[in-house]
Motif scaffolding. Sequence first.
Motif, PDB file in Angstrom:
ATOM      1  N   VAL A   1       0.763  -1.375  -0.038  1.00  0.00           N
ATOM      2  CA  VAL A   1       0.128   0.166  -0.148  1.00  0.00           C
ATOM      3  C   VAL A   1       0.883   1.032   0.081  1.00  0.00           C
ATOM      4  CG1 VAL A   1      -1.856   1.399   1.334  1.00  0.00           C
ATOM      5  CG2 VAL A   1      -1.808  -1.166   1.339  1.00  0.00           C
ATOM      6  N   LEU A   2       0.789   2.231  -0.783  1.00  0.00           N
ATOM      7  CA  LEU A   2       1.590   3.196  -1.266  1.00  0.00           C
ATOM      8  C   LEU A   2       1.080   4.233   0.245  1.00  0.00           C
ATOM      9  CD1 LEU A   2       1.015   3.999  -4.894  1.00  0.00           C
ATOM     10  CD2 LEU A   2       3.212   3.444  -3.465  1.00  0.00           C
ATOM     11  N   GLN A   3       2.121   4.828   0.573  1.00  0.00           N
ATOM     12  CA  GLN A   3       1.915   5.832   1.643  1.00  0.00           C
ATOM     13  C   GLN A   3       2.194   7.111   1.041  1.00  0.00           C
ATOM     14  OE1 GLN A   3       0.527   5.087   4.915  1.00  0.00           O
ATOM     15  NE2 GLN A   3       0.478   2.954   3.986  1.00  0.00           N
ATOM     16  N   MET A   4       1.275   7.924   1.078  1.00  0.00           N
ATOM     17  CA  MET A   4       1.596   9.504   0.592  1.00  0.00           C
ATOM     18  C   MET A   4       0.566  10.279   1.093  1.00  0.00           C
ATOM     19  SD  MET A   4       0.050   8.752  -3.756  1.00  0.00           S
ATOM     20  CE  MET A   4       1.467   7.813  -3.802  1.00  0.00           C
ATOM     21  N   LYS A   5       1.040  11.676   1.013  1.00  0.00           N
ATOM     22  CA  LYS A   5       0.251  12.622   1.337  1.00  0.00           C
ATOM     23  C   LYS A   5       0.006  13.805   0.162  1.00  0.00           C
ATOM     24  CE  LYS A   5       0.279  16.659   4.617  1.00  0.00           C
ATOM     25  NZ  LYS A   5      -0.824  16.866   5.113  1.00  0.00           N
ATOM     26  N   ILE A  55       4.107  11.357 -14.698  1.00  0.00           N
ATOM     27  CA  ILE A  55       4.555  11.716 -13.072  1.00  0.00           C
ATOM     28  C   ILE A  55       5.833  12.502 -13.187  1.00  0.00           C
ATOM     29  CG2 ILE A  55       5.987   9.734 -12.781  1.00  0.00           C
ATOM     30  CD1 ILE A  55       4.570   9.842  -9.943  1.00  0.00           C
ATOM     31  N   ILE A  56       5.806  13.551 -12.598  1.00  0.00           N
ATOM     32  CA  ILE A  56       7.009  14.433 -12.346  1.00  0.00           C
ATOM     33  C   ILE A  56       7.739  14.296 -10.958  1.00  0.00           C
ATOM     34  CG2 ILE A  56       7.669  16.993 -11.831  1.00  0.00           C
ATOM     35  CD1 ILE A  56       5.743  17.751 -13.962  1.00  0.00           C
ATOM     36  N   MET A  57       9.075  13.781 -11.274  1.00  0.00           N
ATOM     37  CA  MET A  57       9.604  13.581  -9.970  1.00  0.00           C
ATOM     38  C   MET A  57      10.381  14.741  -9.476  1.00  0.00           C
ATOM     39  SD  MET A  57       9.550   9.944  -9.749  1.00  0.00           S
ATOM     40  CE  MET A  57       9.119   8.763 -10.574  1.00  0.00           C
ATOM     41  N   PHE A  75      -2.328  16.233  -9.332  1.00  0.00           N
ATOM     42  CA  PHE A  75      -2.059  16.006  -7.941  1.00  0.00           C
ATOM     43  C   PHE A  75      -0.703  16.380  -7.617  1.00  0.00           C
ATOM     44  CE2 PHE A  75      -5.105  13.140  -9.960  1.00  0.00           C
ATOM     45  CZ  PHE A  75      -6.034  12.824  -9.241  1.00  0.00           C
ATOM     46  N   ARG A  76      -0.453  17.061  -6.407  1.00  0.00           N
ATOM     47  CA  ARG A  76       0.877  17.484  -6.015  1.00  0.00           C
ATOM     48  C   ARG A  76       0.881  16.739  -4.719  1.00  0.00           C
ATOM     49  NH1 ARG A  76       3.822  22.738  -7.092  1.00  0.00           N
ATOM     50  NH2 ARG A  76       5.719  22.100  -6.245  1.00  0.00           N
ATOM     51  N   PHE A  77       1.849  15.872  -4.600  1.00  0.00           N
ATOM     52  CA  PHE A  77       2.089  14.901  -3.410  1.00  0.00           C
ATOM     53  C   PHE A  77       3.414  14.700  -2.711  1.00  0.00           C
ATOM     54  CE2 PHE A  77       2.005  12.213  -7.120  1.00  0.00           C
ATOM     55  CZ  PHE A  77       2.853  11.189  -6.534  1.00  0.00           C
ATOM     56  N   THR A  78       3.687  14.268  -1.426  1.00  0.00           N
ATOM     57  CA  THR A  78       4.713  13.744  -1.129  1.00  0.00           C
ATOM     58  C   THR A  78       4.543  12.394  -0.711  1.00  0.00           C
ATOM     59  OG1 THR A  78       4.379  14.420   1.250  1.00  0.00           O
ATOM     60  CG2 THR A  78       5.433  16.089  -0.124  1.00  0.00           C
ATOM     61  N   THR A  79       5.785  11.768  -0.662  1.00  0.00           N
ATOM     62  CA  THR A  79       5.912  10.290  -0.191  1.00  0.00           C
ATOM     63  C   THR A  79       7.255   9.907   0.310  1.00  0.00           C
ATOM     64  OG1 THR A  79       5.304   7.936  -0.865  1.00  0.00           O
ATOM     65  CG2 THR A  79       6.236   9.482  -2.516  1.00  0.00           C
ATOM     66  N   LEU A  83       9.461   5.878  -6.038  1.00  0.00           N
ATOM     67  CA  LEU A  83       8.714   5.963  -6.992  1.00  0.00           C
ATOM     68  C   LEU A  83       9.588   6.125  -8.343  1.00  0.00           C
ATOM     69  CD1 LEU A  83       5.706   8.096  -6.215  1.00  0.00           C
ATOM     70  CD2 LEU A  83       5.672   5.629  -5.840  1.00  0.00           C
ATOM     71  N   SER A  84      10.839   5.801  -8.183  1.00  0.00           N
ATOM     72  CA  SER A  84      11.742   5.830  -9.431  1.00  0.00           C
ATOM     73  C   SER A  84      11.528   4.895 -10.484  1.00  0.00           C
ATOM     74  CB  SER A  84      13.255   6.069  -9.105  1.00  0.00           C
ATOM     75  OG  SER A  84      13.527   4.572  -8.344  1.00  0.00           O
ATOM     76  N   ASP A  85      10.823   3.750 -10.321  1.00  0.00           N
ATOM     77  CA  ASP A  85      10.671   2.800 -11.272  1.00  0.00           C
ATOM     78  C   ASP A  85       9.394   3.203 -12.165  1.00  0.00           C
ATOM     79  OD1 ASP A  85       8.977   2.452  -9.032  1.00  0.00           O
ATOM     80  OD2 ASP A  85       8.693   0.291  -9.516  1.00  0.00           O
ATOM     81  N   LEU A  86       9.047   4.430 -11.974  1.00  0.00           N
ATOM     82  CA  LEU A  86       7.550   4.743 -12.408  1.00  0.00           C
ATOM     83  C   LEU A  86       8.065   5.328 -14.043  1.00  0.00           C
ATOM     84  CD1 LEU A  86       5.175   6.213  -9.944  1.00  0.00           C
ATOM     85  CD2 LEU A  86       4.653   3.981 -11.264  1.00  0.00           C
ATOM     86  N   PRO A  87       7.367   5.015 -15.048  1.00  0.00           N
ATOM     87  CA  PRO A  87       7.645   5.578 -16.220  1.00  0.00           C
ATOM     88  C   PRO A  87       7.202   6.954 -16.256  1.00  0.00           C
ATOM     89  CG  PRO A  87       6.066   4.045 -16.621  1.00  0.00           C
ATOM     90  CD  PRO A  87       6.302   3.894 -15.197  1.00  0.00           C
TER      91      PRO A  87
END
Length: 167
Positions: A1-5, A55-57, A75-79, A83-87
Amino acid sequence: VLQMKLLVSNYLIRDKFVHEDYITDDYMLFLVEKGEFYITNGKDEALIGKNNAMIIMPGVKYHREMKKNLSFYIFRFTTNEDLSDLPLKICVEDFNRIESSMNLMRKLNSDSLFDNVSLKECILKDIINQYYIEKCYSEQTLRKKDALIDKAIIYFEKNLKSKNSLS
């Protein structure tokens, strides 16, 4: 489960970007409803269109060019998750799922009677989780169908992270 705010979410309609070159301290996910734009981060490039997400890293410079007028959710978020494996371009095969997410976002954006940040955060997590689920299923399906592909996948998984040449 992804944890993000979730920090901010908006629905935007644009005929051009305010800033074509962009860098941020937070993660950002764009979910395109209509239109398309080109984006590059110097390493990867993609054309993002209807029902695509990107996604913007944080800390990475991006260049964006509008191709067709856009309507999109941002969506602007922190985690603390990696997530570097996301394309750069996130394609979800289940278009109905993406359409449903956008319909829910429309409803949440039009209802100002209650604080719905936690519901929007759930939609954000759902989009990213759906990508991971489909990716995992796709890899498992390939492995079940073709032993040669299975060997190739295992080889690349083991060797892509090493600094050695694949040749």
